[in-house]
Design a protein around this motif. Structure first.
Motif, short mmCIF file in Angstrom:
data_model
loop_
_atom_site.label_atom_id
_atom_site.label_comp_id
_atom_site.label_asym_id
_atom_site.label_seq_id
_atom_site.Cartn_x
_atom_site.Cartn_y
_atom_site.Cartn_z
N ILE A 165 -1.01 3.94 7.82
CA ILE A 165 -1.86 3.70 6.29
C ILE A 165 -2.70 5.05 7.01
O ILE A 165 -3.37 4.61 8.27
CB ILE A 165 -2.06 2.61 5.53
N GLN B 29 -2.70 1.28 11.68
CA GLN B 29 -3.97 2.47 10.55
C GLN B 29 -5.40 2.69 10.99
O GLN B 29 -5.32 1.99 11.93
CB GLN B 29 -4.46 1.40 9.15
N VAL C 207 0.95 -1.11 0.23
CA VAL C 207 0.06 0.10 0.16
C VAL C 207 0.52 1.15 -0.04
O VAL C 207 1.28 1.38 1.34
CB VAL C 207 -1.10 -0.01 1.42
N ASP D 155 -3.27 4.76 -2.92
CA ASP D 155 -2.55 3.95 -2.60
C ASP D 155 -3.10 2.19 -2.62
O ASP D 155 -3.04 1.63 -2.54
CB ASP D 155 -1.72 4.24 -1.30
N PRO E 199 0.64 6.86 3.16
CA PRO E 199 -0.52 5.90 1.66
C PRO E 199 -1.89 6.14 2.68
O PRO E 199 -2.08 5.53 4.09
CB PRO E 199 0.09 4.75 1.63
N SER F 19 1.37 -3.38 10.32
CA SER F 19 1.56 -2.03 10.29
C SER F 19 -0.26 -1.85 11.33
O SER F 19 -0.82 -2.20 11.80
CB SER F 19 0.67 -1.54 8.77
#
Length: 387
Positions: A58, A31, A17, A103, A82, A29
């Protein structure tokens, strides 16, 4: 931070991404999602920057209309993180944000239109190397699936997921991730467990509509913790009825508690009792507020008495053990300093900042050496990894 070795992570296909890798051996990750009006470009950019400042990898933005798509174009130009565009029903919005450099597309192929429309979106994603996220939610299952099962169940979530996956399989598109979310912890966990062994794509974890800050954080920690401890999950979003900044903080706290991700200070502090020789609670609160800007991982212990203090202090980078009038500071397991209790907060802050600076320089040197070493080592293809 000590890394756990008691769970083997599920091997998944790696997708990207933007520049953030998801799946495979990539770090899990974290987000969040904006809750501003996307058409209010300035407010949305400000919120994105606030989310990124506390560590978001993200950020997802809802794009419900073509006006929002035009706003998304301006937002994308002014942020570095992103962005995932959350889109339902209108395939033309997906095509538009794809042109504007999104993305990742968060869509459910089954509600984006007929197969020809899905084909257009998928072809655009393929041409521009944009991954897709399929998002299955217990609150929006297809009517026939609801009728079949009578109510949301893990099996219903998985069946809905495969219905959407089938669209992408027919178009030979494999760069997607998938989520199976419910507000019920056990239903969510069971659904992810069922799906995890049936596909190779990365899994996006979350307990949807988890609640307010405290209750939602607890519910998310239990559900996500169960799955992550089994090696299931490649990216997470903590869904709270709160400032999105808090979602990122809770997400990192979950990963830190499992030894899966290190960011910022891992503060080990006693709950305090009548043995304490200084005000532990106010000290911890002051340190958390002062040191919120630190993103480098470091373990710090603040213990109010000498019963557990020395043992905890010797296991961390910097540890404080409370004493009568004067307390002890340990660094890397060794007694380093005695200080007056009224100076604890100021001295600890400075010692931690100095230690972080030294650790950061050492990590940068180590990373540079690792990059140089790996330059000539070929990466296995996805087919080799799954062979």
């Amino acid at each position: 931070m000590k890394q756990n070795n008691w769970s083997k992570r599920r091997l998944s296909r790696k997708i990207y991404v933007g520049k953030v890798a998801i799946g495979g051996d990539a770090p899990i990750s974290v987000q969040s999602m904006t809750n501003t009006d996307t058409c209010d470009v300035a407010a949305t950019i400000e919120q994105i920057n606030n989310i990124v400042a506390v560590g978001a990898d993200i950020v997802r933005v809802s794009v419900p209309t073509m006006d929002a798509a035009e706003a998304f174009k301006l937002i994308k130009q002014q942020v570095s993180v992103p962005l995932v565009a959350d889109i339902h029903f209108n395939y033309k919005i997906a095509l538009t944000v794809a042109e504007y450099g999104v993305d990742c597309l968060r869509i459910n192929p089954g509600n984006i239109g007929n197969f020809d429309k899905v084909r257009e979106v998928v072809q655009s994603a393929r041409d521009k190397n944009i991954p897709i996220r399929i998002g299955v939610n217990a609150g929006s299952l297809e009517k026939d699936i609801q009728m079949k099962y009578g109510e949301p169940t893990p099996e219903a979530l998985v069946e809905s997921a495969f219905r959407h996956i089938d669209y992408l399989d027919k178009l030979d598109f494999q760069d997607y991730k998938i989520s199976l979310k419910a507000s019920d912890v056990y239903m969510t966990v069971a659904a992810y467990r069922q799906l995890a062994g049936q596909i190779e794509q990365p899994l996006h974890l979350g307990i949807t509509e988890a609640g307010g800050l405290r209750a939602g954080a607890v519910k998310s920690a239990i559900g996500l913790g169960m799955l992550l401890s089994e090696g299931i999950g490649d990216t997470i979003r903590v869904s709270l009825a709160a400032d999105p900044v808090e979602e990122i903080k809770v997400g990192f706290d979950i990963l830190k508690s499992l030894g899966l991700r290190s960011r910022g200070i891992n503060l080990i502090a006693c709950p305090s009792c009548s043995r304490q020789e200084f005000d532990v609670i106010s000290t911890v609160n002051a340190l958390e507020e002062r040191l919120e800007d630190i993103i480098a991982p470091i373990d710090v212990a603040v213990i109010g008495c000498v019963v557990n203090g020395p043992g905890e202090a010797k296991e961390v980078s910097i540890g404080l053990t409370g004493g009568r009038k004067r307390s002890l500071i340990y660094e890397d397991g060794e007694l380093n300093q005695r200080l007056e209790n009224e100076k604890i907060i100021d001295v600890l802050e400075q010692r931690i900042r100095t230690k972080v600076e030294a650790l950061t320089k050492n990590r940068q040197h180590t990373d540079a050496m690792r990059v140089e070493k790996n330059k000539n080592e070929p990466e296995l293809s996805i087919s080799e990894k799954f062979s």
